[in-house]
Design a protein around this motif. Structure first.
Motif, PDB file in Angstrom:
ATOM      1  N   GLY A  38       0.821  -1.210   0.000  1.00  0.00           N
ATOM      2  CA  GLY A  38       0.000   0.000   0.000  1.00  0.00           C
ATOM      3  C   GLY A  38       0.850   1.252   0.000  1.00  0.00           C
ATOM      4  O   GLY A  38       0.560   2.229  -0.701  1.00  0.00           O
ATOM      5  N   LEU A  39       1.943   1.239   0.778  1.00  0.00           N
ATOM      6  CA  LEU A  39       2.874   2.366   0.800  1.00  0.00           C
ATOM      7  C   LEU A  39       3.545   2.542  -0.559  1.00  0.00           C
ATOM      8  O   LEU A  39       3.698   3.665  -1.052  1.00  0.00           O
ATOM      9  N   LEU A  40       3.913   1.444  -1.189  1.00  0.00           N
ATOM     10  CA  LEU A  40       4.536   1.509  -2.517  1.00  0.00           C
ATOM     11  C   LEU A  40       3.560   2.051  -3.553  1.00  0.00           C
ATOM     12  O   LEU A  40       3.953   2.789  -4.459  1.00  0.00           O
ATOM     13  N   CYS A  41       2.285   1.681  -3.428  1.00  0.00           N
ATOM     14  CA  CYS A  41       1.262   2.225  -4.332  1.00  0.00           C
ATOM     15  C   CYS A  41       1.179   3.737  -4.204  1.00  0.00           C
ATOM     16  O   CYS A  41       1.107   4.454  -5.207  1.00  0.00           O
ATOM     17  N   ARG A  42       1.213   4.234  -2.968  1.00  0.00           N
ATOM     18  CA  ARG A  42       1.149   5.679  -2.749  1.00  0.00           C
ATOM     19  C   ARG A  42       2.396   6.371  -3.290  1.00  0.00           C
ATOM     20  O   ARG A  42       2.319   7.469  -3.850  1.00  0.00           O
ATOM     21  N   VAL A  43       3.550   5.739  -3.103  1.00  0.00           N
ATOM     22  CA  VAL A  43       4.797   6.312  -3.625  1.00  0.00           C
ATOM     23  C   VAL A  43       4.726   6.455  -5.137  1.00  0.00           C
ATOM     24  O   VAL A  43       5.064   7.511  -5.701  1.00  0.00           O
ATOM     25  N   LEU A  44       4.278   5.417  -5.832  1.00  0.00           N
ATOM     26  CA  LEU A  44       4.192   5.454  -7.291  1.00  0.00           C
ATOM     27  C   LEU A  44       3.123   6.437  -7.759  1.00  0.00           C
ATOM     28  O   LEU A  44       3.312   7.147  -8.754  1.00  0.00           O
ATOM     29  N   MET A  45       2.003   6.474  -7.057  1.00  0.00           N
ATOM     30  CA  MET A  45       0.931   7.399  -7.418  1.00  0.00           C
ATOM     31  C   MET A  45       1.406   8.843  -7.315  1.00  0.00           C
ATOM     32  O   MET A  45       1.240   9.638  -8.253  1.00  0.00           O
ATOM     33  N   TYR A  46       2.032   9.181  -6.198  1.00  0.00           N
ATOM     34  CA  TYR A  46       2.497  10.554  -6.007  1.00  0.00           C
ATOM     35  C   TYR A  46       3.718  10.869  -6.871  1.00  0.00           C
ATOM     36  O   TYR A  46       3.945  12.034  -7.213  1.00  0.00           O
ATOM     37  N   ALA A  47       4.494   9.845  -7.226  1.00  0.00           N
ATOM     38  CA  ALA A  47       5.612  10.082  -8.138  1.00  0.00           C
ATOM     39  C   ALA A  47       5.098  10.558  -9.493  1.00  0.00           C
ATOM     40  O   ALA A  47       5.663  11.473 -10.100  1.00  0.00           O
ATOM     41  N   THR A  48       4.016   9.947  -9.966  1.00  0.00           N
ATOM     42  CA  THR A  48       3.421  10.373 -11.241  1.00  0.00           C
ATOM     43  C   THR A  48       2.765  11.735 -11.107  1.00  0.00           C
ATOM     44  O   THR A  48       2.890  12.587 -11.998  1.00  0.00           O
ATOM     45  N   LEU A  49       2.071  11.962  -9.993  1.00  0.00           N
ATOM     46  CA  LEU A  49       1.438  13.266  -9.772  1.00  0.00           C
ATOM     47  C   LEU A  49       2.489  14.374  -9.697  1.00  0.00           C
ATOM     48  O   LEU A  49       2.350  15.425 -10.347  1.00  0.00           O
ATOM     49  N   ALA A  50       3.540  14.149  -8.909  1.00  0.00           N
ATOM     50  CA  ALA A  50       4.594  15.154  -8.781  1.00  0.00           C
ATOM     51  C   ALA A  50       5.330  15.334 -10.103  1.00  0.00           C
ATOM     52  O   ALA A  50       5.704  16.455 -10.472  1.00  0.00           O
ATOM     53  N   GLY A  51       5.538  14.236 -10.834  1.00  0.00           N
ATOM     54  CA  GLY A  51       6.206  14.336 -12.126  1.00  0.00           C
ATOM     55  C   GLY A  51       5.400  15.138 -13.128  1.00  0.00           C
ATOM     56  O   GLY A  51       5.946  15.943 -13.890  1.00  0.00           O
ATOM     57  N   SER A  52       4.073  14.943 -13.121  1.00  0.00           N
ATOM     58  CA  SER A  52       3.224  15.698 -14.047  1.00  0.00           C
ATOM     59  C   SER A  52       3.184  17.174 -13.675  1.00  0.00           C
ATOM     60  O   SER A  52       3.130  18.045 -14.552  1.00  0.00           O
ATOM     61  N   LEU A 248       3.243  19.600  -4.534  1.00  0.00           N
ATOM     62  CA  LEU A 248       4.275  20.597  -4.836  1.00  0.00           C
ATOM     63  C   LEU A 248       5.519  20.378  -3.982  1.00  0.00           C
ATOM     64  O   LEU A 248       6.649  20.537  -4.462  1.00  0.00           O
ATOM     65  N   SER A 249       5.327  20.000  -2.720  1.00  0.00           N
ATOM     66  CA  SER A 249       6.476  19.783  -1.838  1.00  0.00           C
ATOM     67  C   SER A 249       7.347  18.636  -2.335  1.00  0.00           C
ATOM     68  O   SER A 249       8.574  18.666  -2.185  1.00  0.00           O
ATOM     69  N   MET A 250       6.741  17.638  -2.949  1.00  0.00           N
ATOM     70  CA  MET A 250       7.519  16.516  -3.488  1.00  0.00           C
ATOM     71  C   MET A 250       8.388  16.964  -4.656  1.00  0.00           C
ATOM     72  O   MET A 250       9.525  16.500  -4.815  1.00  0.00           O
ATOM     73  N   VAL A 251       7.852  17.862  -5.480  1.00  0.00           N
ATOM     74  CA  VAL A 251       8.623  18.401  -6.600  1.00  0.00           C
ATOM     75  C   VAL A 251       9.811  19.210  -6.083  1.00  0.00           C
ATOM     76  O   VAL A 251      10.938  19.083  -6.584  1.00  0.00           O
ATOM     77  N   ILE A 252       9.571  20.034  -5.071  1.00  0.00           N
ATOM     78  CA  ILE A 252      10.633  20.884  -4.521  1.00  0.00           C
ATOM     79  C   ILE A 252      11.714  20.047  -3.860  1.00  0.00           C
ATOM     80  O   ILE A 252      12.908  20.257  -4.079  1.00  0.00           O
ATOM     81  N   VAL A 253      11.306  19.078  -3.046  1.00  0.00           N
ATOM     82  CA  VAL A 253      12.278  18.247  -2.323  1.00  0.00           C
ATOM     83  C   VAL A 253      13.069  17.381  -3.293  1.00  0.00           C
ATOM     84  O   VAL A 253      14.292  17.247  -3.166  1.00  0.00           O
ATOM     85  N   GLY A 254      12.404  16.806  -4.290  1.00  0.00           N
ATOM     86  CA  GLY A 254      13.092  15.933  -5.225  1.00  0.00           C
ATOM     87  C   GLY A 254      13.988  16.665  -6.199  1.00  0.00           C
ATOM     88  O   GLY A 254      15.094  16.208  -6.503  1.00  0.00           O
ATOM     89  N   PRO A 262      10.957  14.090  -8.877  1.00  0.00           N
ATOM     90  CA  PRO A 262       9.656  13.853  -8.237  1.00  0.00           C
ATOM     91  C   PRO A 262       9.525  12.463  -7.622  1.00  0.00           C
ATOM     92  O   PRO A 262       8.856  12.296  -6.608  1.00  0.00           O
ATOM     93  N   LEU A 263      10.173  11.458  -8.233  1.00  0.00           N
ATOM     94  CA  LEU A 263      10.150  10.112  -7.657  1.00  0.00           C
ATOM     95  C   LEU A 263      10.861  10.099  -6.309  1.00  0.00           C
ATOM     96  O   LEU A 263      10.354   9.535  -5.329  1.00  0.00           O
ATOM     97  N   ALA A 264      12.028  10.753  -6.247  1.00  0.00           N
ATOM     98  CA  ALA A 264      12.762  10.843  -4.983  1.00  0.00           C
ATOM     99  C   ALA A 264      11.954  11.621  -3.946  1.00  0.00           C
ATOM    100  O   ALA A 264      11.893  11.239  -2.771  1.00  0.00           O
ATOM    101  N   GLY A 265      11.320  12.712  -4.379  1.00  0.00           N
ATOM    102  CA  GLY A 265      10.500  13.502  -3.469  1.00  0.00           C
ATOM    103  C   GLY A 265       9.324  12.713  -2.942  1.00  0.00           C
ATOM    104  O   GLY A 265       8.958  12.820  -1.762  1.00  0.00           O
ATOM    105  N   GLN A 300      18.132  23.236  -5.320  1.00  0.00           N
ATOM    106  CA  GLN A 300      17.848  22.513  -6.561  1.00  0.00           C
ATOM    107  C   GLN A 300      17.221  21.151  -6.295  1.00  0.00           C
ATOM    108  O   GLN A 300      16.879  20.422  -7.223  1.00  0.00           O
ATOM    109  N   GLY A 301      17.055  20.766  -5.021  1.00  0.00           N
ATOM    110  CA  GLY A 301      16.440  19.487  -4.693  1.00  0.00           C
ATOM    111  C   GLY A 301      17.451  18.357  -4.607  1.00  0.00           C
ATOM    112  O   GLY A 301      18.636  18.527  -4.903  1.00  0.00           O
ATOM    113  N   LEU A 302      16.975  17.183  -4.208  1.00  0.00           N
ATOM    114  CA  LEU A 302      17.860  16.044  -4.011  1.00  0.00           C
ATOM    115  C   LEU A 302      18.523  15.585  -5.291  1.00  0.00           C
ATOM    116  O   LEU A 302      19.690  15.205  -5.311  1.00  0.00           O
ATOM    117  N   ILE A 303      17.776  15.613  -6.401  1.00  0.00           N
ATOM    118  CA  ILE A 303      18.291  15.101  -7.674  1.00  0.00           C
ATOM    119  C   ILE A 303      18.715  16.236  -8.599  1.00  0.00           C
ATOM    120  O   ILE A 303      19.202  16.006  -9.695  1.00  0.00           O
TER     121      ILE A 303
END
Length: 325
Positions: A38-52, A248-254, A262-265, A300-303
């Motif tokens: 379930g946690l991995l599902c959320r990570v992948l879901m938000y990775a796509t959202l943050a990436g978009s 947005l915070s995931m984009v900034i952190v990543g 965004p995946l890292a974020g 510039q974020g983690l990546i």
């Protein structure tokens, strides 16, 4: 020292994405706990959202903070048509993305001459309008009661429920990464915010920004459509302004303007959410502190490539190549 470090990290930089995808694909075979999946599902879901969202904010240099609105559109399109008309999830997936992209065009066209805080406020207002429509248009959206018993996707005799939904989120994330990596944007990745647009007419630049905005909204709608049957229930409380700021915070952190940032974020924010769950709403304070620290020490974020060892090496190699010519 930097040369040796670059030699070690260069293969990671080149093949790291493929290795990460391979590991993620194999995880369900070794992980059986529903909580972890379930946690991995959320990570992948938000990775796509943050990436978009990164396509809009990072690549195009625009400022959207109402991305939860496009996420909401995708979820409700899928949920309404699946529960009331019985349309297949696989048909609704691109349809929800197209609906979100159309609304993205609706938002983008009047705002092409706006930048910064003005555009941010408009996208914020758009997101809140969508949420209020979901809350008050009771005959269509179910209002405060939401939509329940959303049917799970089926393919042949396979039912994609619970842990199997992980496969759908992974497939969407991989497809998004590879299509985006192929650089489908007008003027190239980041071209809308770089000096390369100076030789293009304003109309072409505006078209490019609108296309990028629609592209980001499209994938937010896609992942929203995948989320609805995963949750089996949606209502307006999911798509608040807090959700937009969370993305947005995931984009900034990543790392804004990077492919894998965004995946890292998403990994950092979702894991941090789980670790800080015992302290309840105080975890929002932790998010704020994390973003402040990132802005101080690594804006510039983690990546992000700026000021990194790899970026410094790449710049030196380019300069030496130009000098040789």
């Amino acid at each position: 020292m930097k040369d040796k470090l670059y030699g070690v990290l260069a293969p990671v930089k080149k093949y790291g994405l493929f290795v990460a995808i391979g590991i993620l694909a194999l995880l369900p075979m070794v992980v059986s706990k529903t909580y972890i999946l379930g946690l991995l599902c959320r990570v992948l879901m938000y990775a796509t959202l943050a990436g978009s969202l990164n396509v809009i904010n990072g690549y195009s240099g625009q400022m959207c903070i109402g991305h939860a609105g496009f996420f909401c559109i995708g979820s409700y399109v899928e949920a309404i048509l699946a529960t009331r008309m019985g349309i297949s999830f696989w048909v609704l997936l691109p349809l929800a993305g197209a609906a979100a992209a159309l609304m993205g065009l609706f938002v983008a066209l009047p705002t092409l001459k706006m930048r910064g805080v003005y555009l941010a406020i408009i996208t914020l207002g758009f997101s809140e309008i969508i949420r209020l429509l979901a809350l008050n248009w009771t005959d269509v959206t179910g209002g405060a009661m939401g939509i329940k018993n959303i049917p799970v996707p089926r393919l042949g005799g396979i039912e994609f429920s619970n842990a199997r939904t992980y496969i759908i989120f992974l497939a969407i994330a991989v497809l998004f990464l590879f299509i985006t990596r192929c650089d489908p944007f007008p003027f190239g990745t980041g071209g809308c915010r770089s000096g390369r647009i100076s030789c293009h007419p304003l109309a072409e630049v505006n078209t490019a920004k609108a296309v990028n905005f629609m592209y980001g909204a499209f994938w937010a709608g896609i992942i929203g459509a995948a989320y609805a049957p995963y949750a089996r229930f949606i209502d307006s409380t999911i798509y608040t302004l807090d959700e937009g700021f969370n993305i947005l915070s995931m984009v900034i952190v990543g790392g804004m303007g990077t492919l894998t940032g965004p995946l890292a974020g998403s990994v950092v924010i979702n894991v941090l959410t789980e670790l800080l769950r015992p302290i309840g709403q105080w975890r929002m304070v932790a998010y704020g502190v994390l973003i402040i620290v990132m802005m101080w020490f690594r804006p510039q974020g983690l990546i992000g490539a700026s000021d990194s060892v790899l970026a410094g090496r790449d710049i030196k190699m380019k300069k030496s190549g130009e000098g040789a010519k």
